[in-house]
Write a protein that holds these residues in place. Structure first.
Motif, PDB file in Angstrom:
ATOM      1  N   SER A   9      -4.211  14.880   0.362  1.00 13.36           N
ATOM      2  CA  SER A   9      -3.788  13.754   1.176  1.00 13.36           C
ATOM      3  C   SER A   9      -4.529  12.532   0.662  1.00 13.36           C
ATOM      4  O   SER A   9      -5.747  12.573   0.492  1.00 13.36           O
ATOM      5  N   ILE A  10      -3.813  11.459   0.377  1.00  9.29           N
ATOM      6  CA  ILE A  10      -4.448  10.193   0.053  1.00  9.29           C
ATOM      7  C   ILE A  10      -4.048   9.212   1.148  1.00  9.29           C
ATOM      8  O   ILE A  10      -2.894   9.162   1.553  1.00  9.29           O
ATOM      9  N   TRP A  11      -5.028   8.475   1.674  1.00  7.63           N
ATOM     10  CA  TRP A  11      -4.781   7.615   2.827  1.00  7.63           C
ATOM     11  C   TRP A  11      -5.426   6.252   2.590  1.00  7.63           C
ATOM     12  O   TRP A  11      -6.339   6.104   1.771  1.00  7.63           O
ATOM     13  N   ALA A  12      -4.912   5.276   3.315  1.00  4.45           N
ATOM     14  CA  ALA A  12      -5.472   3.918   3.282  1.00  4.45           C
ATOM     15  C   ALA A  12      -5.200   3.264   4.627  1.00  4.45           C
ATOM     16  O   ALA A  12      -4.184   3.520   5.254  1.00  4.45           O
ATOM     17  N   GLU A  13      -6.142   2.405   5.040  1.00  5.16           N
ATOM     18  CA  GLU A  13      -5.981   1.685   6.302  1.00  5.16           C
ATOM     19  C   GLU A  13      -5.983   0.183   6.036  1.00  5.16           C
ATOM     20  O   GLU A  13      -6.911  -0.345   5.425  1.00  5.16           O
TER      21      GLU A  13
ATOM     22  N   ILE B 174      -5.613  -2.338  -6.543  1.00  3.00           N
ATOM     23  CA  ILE B 174      -4.817  -3.071  -5.552  1.00  3.00           C
ATOM     24  C   ILE B 174      -5.097  -2.506  -4.161  1.00  3.00           C
ATOM     25  O   ILE B 174      -5.336  -3.237  -3.208  1.00  3.00           O
ATOM     26  N   LEU B 175      -5.099  -1.180  -4.071  1.00  6.37           N
ATOM     27  CA  LEU B 175      -5.374  -0.510  -2.802  1.00  6.37           C
ATOM     28  C   LEU B 175      -6.748  -0.908  -2.274  1.00  6.37           C
ATOM     29  O   LEU B 175      -6.897  -1.252  -1.098  1.00  6.37           O
ATOM     30  N   ASP B 176      -7.745  -0.893  -3.131  1.00  9.12           N
ATOM     31  CA  ASP B 176      -9.097  -1.242  -2.722  1.00  9.12           C
ATOM     32  C   ASP B 176      -9.180  -2.696  -2.252  1.00  9.12           C
ATOM     33  O   ASP B 176      -9.850  -3.001  -1.274  1.00  9.12           O
ATOM     34  N   ALA B 177      -8.461  -3.585  -2.915  1.00  6.50           N
ATOM     35  CA  ALA B 177      -8.467  -5.000  -2.527  1.00  6.50           C
ATOM     36  C   ALA B 177      -7.785  -5.208  -1.176  1.00  6.50           C
ATOM     37  O   ALA B 177      -8.263  -5.984  -0.346  1.00  6.50           O
ATOM     38  N   LEU B 178      -6.685  -4.535  -0.941  1.00  3.20           N
ATOM     39  CA  LEU B 178      -5.943  -4.708   0.309  1.00  3.20           C
ATOM     40  C   LEU B 178      -6.595  -3.993   1.492  1.00  3.20           C
ATOM     41  O   LEU B 178      -6.389  -4.394   2.640  1.00  3.20           O
ATOM     42  N   CYS B 179      -7.358  -2.947   1.218  1.00  2.00           N
ATOM     43  CA  CYS B 179      -7.905  -2.120   2.292  1.00  2.00           C
ATOM     44  C   CYS B 179      -9.422  -2.209   2.406  1.00  2.00           C
ATOM     45  O   CYS B 179     -10.020  -1.495   3.219  1.00  2.00           O
ATOM     46  N   SER B 180     -10.042  -3.048   1.634  1.00  2.00           N
ATOM     47  CA  SER B 180     -11.503  -3.258   1.691  1.00  2.00           C
ATOM     48  C   SER B 180     -12.285  -1.948   1.690  1.00  2.00           C
ATOM     49  O   SER B 180     -13.189  -1.747   2.500  1.00  2.00           O
ATOM     50  N   GLY B 181     -11.899  -1.044   0.815  1.00  2.00           N
ATOM     51  CA  GLY B 181     -12.621   0.222   0.702  1.00  2.00           C
ATOM     52  C   GLY B 181     -12.269   1.253   1.749  1.00  2.00           C
ATOM     53  O   GLY B 181     -12.836   2.348   1.748  1.00  2.00           O
ATOM     54  N   ARG B 182     -11.341   0.952   2.643  1.00  2.00           N
ATOM     55  CA  ARG B 182     -10.950   1.905   3.690  1.00  2.00           C
ATOM     56  C   ARG B 182      -9.785   2.768   3.184  1.00  2.00           C
ATOM     57  O   ARG B 182      -8.647   2.637   3.635  1.00  2.00           O
ATOM     58  N   TRP B 183     -10.072   3.612   2.218  1.00  2.00           N
ATOM     59  CA  TRP B 183      -9.096   4.559   1.699  1.00  2.00           C
ATOM     60  C   TRP B 183      -9.846   5.764   1.140  1.00  2.00           C
ATOM     61  O   TRP B 183     -11.044   5.695   0.901  1.00  2.00           O
TER      62      TRP B 183
ATOM     63  N   VAL C  36       0.838  -1.201   0.000  1.00  2.00           N
ATOM     64  CA  VAL C  36       0.000   0.000   0.000  1.00  2.00           C
ATOM     65  C   VAL C  36       0.872   1.250   0.000  1.00  2.00           C
ATOM     66  O   VAL C  36       0.635   2.198  -0.756  1.00  2.00           O
ATOM     67  N   THR C  37       1.906   1.257   0.827  1.00  2.50           N
ATOM     68  CA  THR C  37       2.819   2.399   0.895  1.00  2.50           C
ATOM     69  C   THR C  37       3.488   2.634  -0.449  1.00  2.50           C
ATOM     70  O   THR C  37       3.537   3.768  -0.945  1.00  2.50           O
ATOM     71  N   CYS C  38       3.975   1.567  -1.065  1.00  4.96           N
ATOM     72  CA  CYS C  38       4.623   1.686  -2.384  1.00  4.96           C
ATOM     73  C   CYS C  38       3.661   2.248  -3.419  1.00  4.96           C
ATOM     74  O   CYS C  38       4.043   3.114  -4.217  1.00  4.96           O
ATOM     75  N   GLU C  39       2.424   1.763  -3.431  1.00  4.65           N
ATOM     76  CA  GLU C  39       1.429   2.248  -4.395  1.00  4.65           C
ATOM     77  C   GLU C  39       1.154   3.737  -4.201  1.00  4.65           C
ATOM     78  O   GLU C  39       1.144   4.506  -5.161  1.00  4.65           O
ATOM     79  N   LEU C  40       0.920   4.154  -2.967  1.00  5.41           N
ATOM     80  CA  LEU C  40       0.585   5.555  -2.706  1.00  5.41           C
ATOM     81  C   LEU C  40       1.753   6.487  -3.028  1.00  5.41           C
ATOM     82  O   LEU C  40       1.575   7.522  -3.670  1.00  5.41           O
ATOM     83  N   VAL C  41       2.954   6.119  -2.588  1.00  6.89           N
ATOM     84  CA  VAL C  41       4.117   6.969  -2.840  1.00  6.89           C
ATOM     85  C   VAL C  41       4.449   6.988  -4.330  1.00  6.89           C
ATOM     86  O   VAL C  41       4.710   8.052  -4.905  1.00  6.89           O
ATOM     87  N   THR C  42       4.416   5.835  -4.979  1.00  8.80           N
ATOM     88  CA  THR C  42       4.717   5.776  -6.416  1.00  8.80           C
ATOM     89  C   THR C  42       3.736   6.622  -7.212  1.00  8.80           C
ATOM     90  O   THR C  42       4.133   7.379  -8.102  1.00  8.80           O
ATOM     91  N   ASN C  43       2.433   6.505  -6.898  1.00 13.12           N
ATOM     92  CA  ASN C  43       1.441   7.310  -7.611  1.00 13.12           C
ATOM     93  C   ASN C  43       1.686   8.793  -7.412  1.00 13.12           C
ATOM     94  O   ASN C  43       1.581   9.580  -8.352  1.00 13.12           O
ATOM     95  N   SER C  44       2.017   9.185  -6.196  1.00  7.79           N
ATOM     96  CA  SER C  44       2.277  10.583  -5.918  1.00  7.79           C
ATOM     97  C   SER C  44       3.491  11.081  -6.711  1.00  7.79           C
ATOM     98  O   SER C  44       3.450  12.141  -7.328  1.00  7.79           O
TER      99      SER C  44
ATOM    100  N   ASP D 236      -2.206   1.250  15.440  1.00  9.44           N
ATOM    101  CA  ASP D 236      -2.694   1.141  16.814  1.00  9.44           C
ATOM    102  C   ASP D 236      -2.931  -0.312  17.215  1.00  9.44           C
ATOM    103  O   ASP D 236      -3.578  -0.585  18.202  1.00  9.44           O
ATOM    104  N   GLY D 237      -2.425  -1.249  16.457  1.00  9.03           N
ATOM    105  CA  GLY D 237      -2.605  -2.661  16.770  1.00  9.03           C
ATOM    106  C   GLY D 237      -3.759  -3.295  16.018  1.00  9.03           C
ATOM    107  O   GLY D 237      -3.740  -4.471  15.705  1.00  9.03           O
ATOM    108  N   SER D 238      -4.809  -2.525  15.709  1.00  9.65           N
ATOM    109  CA  SER D 238      -5.941  -3.072  14.959  1.00  9.65           C
ATOM    110  C   SER D 238      -5.881  -2.719  13.481  1.00  9.65           C
ATOM    111  O   SER D 238      -6.503  -3.367  12.655  1.00  9.65           O
ATOM    112  N   ARG D 239      -5.116  -1.679  13.154  1.00  5.37           N
ATOM    113  CA  ARG D 239      -4.965  -1.266  11.772  1.00  5.37           C
ATOM    114  C   ARG D 239      -3.725  -0.393  11.630  1.00  5.37           C
ATOM    115  O   ARG D 239      -3.205   0.158  12.598  1.00  5.37           O
ATOM    116  N   THR D 240      -3.245  -0.298  10.385  1.00  9.12           N
ATOM    117  CA  THR D 240      -2.154   0.619  10.074  1.00  9.12           C
ATOM    118  C   THR D 240      -2.656   1.585   9.023  1.00  9.12           C
ATOM    119  O   THR D 240      -3.207   1.171   8.001  1.00  9.12           O
ATOM    120  N   ARG D 241      -2.503   2.862   9.295  1.00  5.24           N
ATOM    121  CA  ARG D 241      -2.930   3.907   8.359  1.00  5.24           C
ATOM    122  C   ARG D 241      -1.696   4.461   7.663  1.00  5.24           C
ATOM    123  O   ARG D 241      -0.728   4.850   8.311  1.00  5.24           O
TER     124      ARG D 241
END
Length: 109
Positions: free
Chosen positions: A101-105, A82-91, A23-31, A49-54
């Motif tokens: 700002s583009i974010w994903a959890e 790819i982002l949507d598949a890995l983050c189940s719509g949480r972006w 996810v990090t690679c996708e977001l940074v590369t796109n930017s 926070d242990g339950s997710r990484t943003r």
């Protein structure tokens, strides 16, 4: 100039770490590929926070990326799928005073 802010989580699973890395690679590369000039600032923030990484990337342009349908004719443009598949719509994308700002959890479970 780029900023990196990362918090450490020692109990993260290998699958979680790999998903966050992708996810990090996708977001940074796109930017860097589509949104910035060579001297533009890009900021990367990773928080967990242990339950997710943003993962959050800030860049200076207001252009919002859009999710495109799958196409076998294009050799790129699959990053948000790819982002949507890995983050189940949480972006999402938000506006900043100086760009966006583009974010994903990624869920830890």
């Amino acid at each position: 100039m780029s900023d990196f802010i990362i918090h450490h989580t020692p109990d993260a699973s290998r699958d979680h770490i790999e998903a966050v890395a992708l996810v990090t690679c996708e977001l940074v590369t796109n930017s860097l590929r589509y949104e910035t000039d060579p001297d533009d600032p890009v900021r990367l923030l990773i928080d967990t926070d242990g339950s997710r990484t943003r993962v959050e990337v800030h860049d200076p342009l207001n252009h919002h990326p859009r999710l495109r349908p799958i196409s076998v004719e294009r050799d790129r443009g699959r990053g948000l799928l790819i982002l949507d598949a890995l983050c189940s719509g949480r972006w999402g994308v938000g506006n900043l005073p100086w760009g966006k700002s583009i974010w994903a959890e990624v869920s830890a479970a």
